[in-house]
Design a protein around this motif. Sequence first.
Motif, mmCIF file in Angstrom:
data_model
loop_
_atom_site.group_PDB
_atom_site.id
_atom_site.type_symbol
_atom_site.label_atom_id
_atom_site.label_comp_id
_atom_site.label_asym_id
_atom_site.label_seq_id
_atom_site.Cartn_x
_atom_site.Cartn_y
_atom_site.Cartn_z
ATOM 1 N N TRP A 72 -13.052 -8.314 7.178
ATOM 2 C CA TRP A 72 -13.205 -9.625 6.539
ATOM 3 C C TRP A 72 -12.785 -9.543 5.068
ATOM 4 O O TRP A 72 -12.046 -10.392 4.577
ATOM 5 C CB TRP A 72 -14.654 -10.098 6.664
ATOM 6 C CG TRP A 72 -14.926 -11.393 5.984
ATOM 7 C CD1 TRP A 72 -14.637 -12.649 6.443
ATOM 8 C CD2 TRP A 72 -15.557 -11.572 4.719
ATOM 9 N NE1 TRP A 72 -15.044 -13.595 5.537
ATOM 10 C CE2 TRP A 72 -15.613 -12.949 4.471
ATOM 11 C CE3 TRP A 72 -16.075 -10.691 3.767
ATOM 12 C CZ2 TRP A 72 -16.178 -13.482 3.314
ATOM 13 C CZ3 TRP A 72 -16.632 -11.215 2.621
ATOM 14 C CH2 TRP A 72 -16.677 -12.598 2.398
ATOM 15 N N ASN A 73 -13.224 -8.504 4.392
ATOM 16 C CA ASN A 73 -12.890 -8.335 2.980
ATOM 17 C C ASN A 73 -11.386 -8.153 2.795
ATOM 18 O O ASN A 73 -10.789 -8.725 1.873
ATOM 19 C CB ASN A 73 -13.665 -7.150 2.408
ATOM 20 C CG ASN A 73 -13.707 -7.176 0.905
ATOM 21 O OD1 ASN A 73 -13.887 -8.223 0.301
ATOM 22 N ND2 ASN A 73 -13.543 -6.024 0.304
ATOM 23 N N ASP A 74 -10.752 -7.380 3.674
ATOM 24 C CA ASP A 74 -9.300 -7.206 3.612
ATOM 25 C C ASP A 74 -8.587 -8.540 3.849
ATOM 26 O O ASP A 74 -7.565 -8.817 3.219
ATOM 27 C CB ASP A 74 -8.831 -6.172 4.630
ATOM 28 C CG ASP A 74 -9.224 -4.753 4.256
ATOM 29 O OD1 ASP A 74 -9.616 -4.519 3.092
ATOM 30 O OD2 ASP A 74 -9.157 -3.882 5.150
ATOM 31 N N ALA A 75 -9.123 -9.359 4.753
ATOM 32 C CA ALA A 75 -8.532 -10.682 4.999
ATOM 33 C C ALA A 75 -8.616 -11.541 3.741
ATOM 34 O O ALA A 75 -7.654 -12.233 3.387
ATOM 35 C CB ALA A 75 -9.226 -11.366 6.176
ATOM 36 N N LEU A 76 -9.743 -11.496 3.036
ATOM 37 C CA LEU A 76 -9.869 -12.259 1.783
ATOM 38 C C LEU A 76 -8.824 -11.830 0.759
ATOM 39 O O LEU A 76 -8.267 -12.661 0.037
ATOM 40 C CB LEU A 76 -11.258 -12.066 1.170
ATOM 41 C CG LEU A 76 -12.412 -12.822 1.794
ATOM 42 C CD1 LEU A 76 -13.704 -12.478 1.064
ATOM 43 C CD2 LEU A 76 -12.178 -14.313 1.785
ATOM 44 N N LEU A 79 -5.462 -13.613 0.387
ATOM 45 C CA LEU A 79 -5.456 -14.968 -0.172
ATOM 46 C C LEU A 79 -4.828 -15.981 0.795
ATOM 47 O O LEU A 79 -4.400 -17.056 0.379
ATOM 48 C CB LEU A 79 -4.768 -15.016 -1.531
ATOM 49 C CG LEU A 79 -5.397 -14.141 -2.620
ATOM 50 C CD1 LEU A 79 -4.583 -14.240 -3.904
ATOM 51 C CD2 LEU A 79 -6.840 -14.516 -2.866
ATOM 52 N N ASP A 80 -4.784 -15.638 2.070
ATOM 53 C CA ASP A 80 -4.223 -16.516 3.090
ATOM 54 C C ASP A 80 -5.358 -17.095 3.942
ATOM 55 O O ASP A 80 -6.006 -16.346 4.687
ATOM 56 C CB ASP A 80 -3.252 -15.729 3.975
ATOM 57 C CG ASP A 80 -2.699 -16.571 5.108
ATOM 58 O OD1 ASP A 80 -2.481 -17.784 4.903
ATOM 59 O OD2 ASP A 80 -2.481 -16.011 6.195
ATOM 60 N N PRO A 81 -5.609 -18.401 3.848
ATOM 61 C CA PRO A 81 -6.725 -19.007 4.589
ATOM 62 C C PRO A 81 -6.647 -18.772 6.094
ATOM 63 O O PRO A 81 -7.675 -18.566 6.739
ATOM 64 C CB PRO A 81 -6.614 -20.495 4.260
ATOM 65 C CG PRO A 81 -5.903 -20.545 2.951
ATOM 66 C CD PRO A 81 -4.951 -19.379 2.977
ATOM 67 N N ALA A 82 -5.452 -18.777 6.680
ATOM 68 C CA ALA A 82 -5.324 -18.564 8.128
ATOM 69 C C ALA A 82 -5.759 -17.146 8.507
ATOM 70 O O ALA A 82 -6.404 -16.945 9.537
ATOM 71 C CB ALA A 82 -3.893 -18.820 8.582
ATOM 72 N N ARG A 87 -10.840 -14.208 11.283
ATOM 73 C CA ARG A 87 -11.979 -13.287 11.360
ATOM 74 C C ARG A 87 -13.219 -13.980 11.930
ATOM 75 O O ARG A 87 -14.222 -13.330 12.188
ATOM 76 C CB ARG A 87 -12.302 -12.700 9.983
ATOM 77 C CG ARG A 87 -11.206 -11.866 9.354
ATOM 78 C CD ARG A 87 -10.726 -10.680 10.160
ATOM 79 N NE ARG A 87 -11.782 -9.989 10.868
ATOM 80 C CZ ARG A 87 -11.618 -9.368 12.038
ATOM 81 N NH1 ARG A 87 -10.450 -9.336 12.632
ATOM 82 N NH2 ARG A 87 -12.633 -8.773 12.613
ATOM 83 N N TYR A 88 -13.184 -15.311 12.097
ATOM 84 C CA TYR A 88 -14.326 -16.090 12.585
ATOM 85 C C TYR A 88 -14.121 -16.462 14.048
ATOM 86 O O TYR A 88 -13.003 -16.696 14.486
ATOM 87 C CB TYR A 88 -14.498 -17.367 11.758
ATOM 88 C CG TYR A 88 -14.984 -17.110 10.354
ATOM 89 C CD1 TYR A 88 -16.327 -17.241 10.033
ATOM 90 C CD2 TYR A 88 -14.107 -16.716 9.356
ATOM 91 C CE1 TYR A 88 -16.778 -17.000 8.743
ATOM 92 C CE2 TYR A 88 -14.546 -16.463 8.067
ATOM 93 C CZ TYR A 88 -15.881 -16.606 7.772
ATOM 94 O OH TYR A 88 -16.317 -16.358 6.508
ATOM 95 N N SER A 89 -15.213 -16.580 14.799
ATOM 96 C CA SER A 89 -15.127 -17.020 16.194
ATOM 97 C C SER A 89 -14.677 -18.476 16.238
ATOM 98 O O SER A 89 -14.752 -19.194 15.234
ATOM 99 C CB SER A 89 -16.475 -16.865 16.893
ATOM 100 O OG SER A 89 -17.385 -17.848 16.444
ATOM 101 N N LYS A 90 -14.243 -18.929 17.425
ATOM 102 C CA LYS A 90 -13.753 -20.313 17.552
ATOM 103 C C LYS A 90 -14.847 -21.312 17.198
ATOM 104 O O LYS A 90 -14.555 -22.417 16.768
ATOM 105 C CB LYS A 90 -13.198 -20.578 18.941
ATOM 106 C CG LYS A 90 -14.205 -20.528 20.070
ATOM 107 C CD LYS A 90 -13.530 -20.841 21.399
ATOM 108 C CE LYS A 90 -14.465 -20.664 22.559
ATOM 109 N NZ LYS A 90 -15.636 -21.507 22.536
ATOM 110 N N ASP A 91 -16.103 -20.936 17.372
ATOM 111 C CA ASP A 91 -17.226 -21.795 17.000
ATOM 112 C C ASP A 91 -17.942 -21.259 15.775
ATOM 113 O O ASP A 91 -19.134 -21.489 15.593
ATOM 114 C CB ASP A 91 -18.215 -21.906 18.171
ATOM 115 C CG ASP A 91 -17.598 -22.564 19.381
ATOM 116 O OD1 ASP A 91 -16.836 -23.532 19.199
ATOM 117 O OD2 ASP A 91 -17.860 -22.107 20.509
#
Length: 117
Positions: A72-76, A79-82, A87-91
């Motif tokens: 999750w931290n690497d995704a942040l 700087l790309d919102p997609a 990293r989040y579930s569909k719900d």
Amino acid sequence: GDGWATDVGIYEFTMGTTGQKVRGRYSFVYVYENDQWLISHHHSSVMPESITVNADAQPITATEVRDLFALWNDALKTLDPATVAKRYSKDGNLLPTLKDDQRVDTAGIEDGNLLPT
């Protein structure tokens, strides 16, 4: 502590734009600064009891959980919102601090308000 204090608990949050009520949990760390108590850290999140669990889910180790945080931290950092939203579930459920609306799906999480500008 000396010069700091913590508070944790459960509350019902009312969304300012819709009036929807959401049960959540919170934690605060306060520091004594300039002759007053100020918030140093604040976290709020939806109650985990409201999360639907997949019956086929396998147990997870503490190391694997830490690795998930790193993903999750690497995704942040991209700087790309997609990339973050993936990293989040569909719900997935997110109560962001930069907007006054609960995010309950990928599109809501992906809108970019979670990232620094």
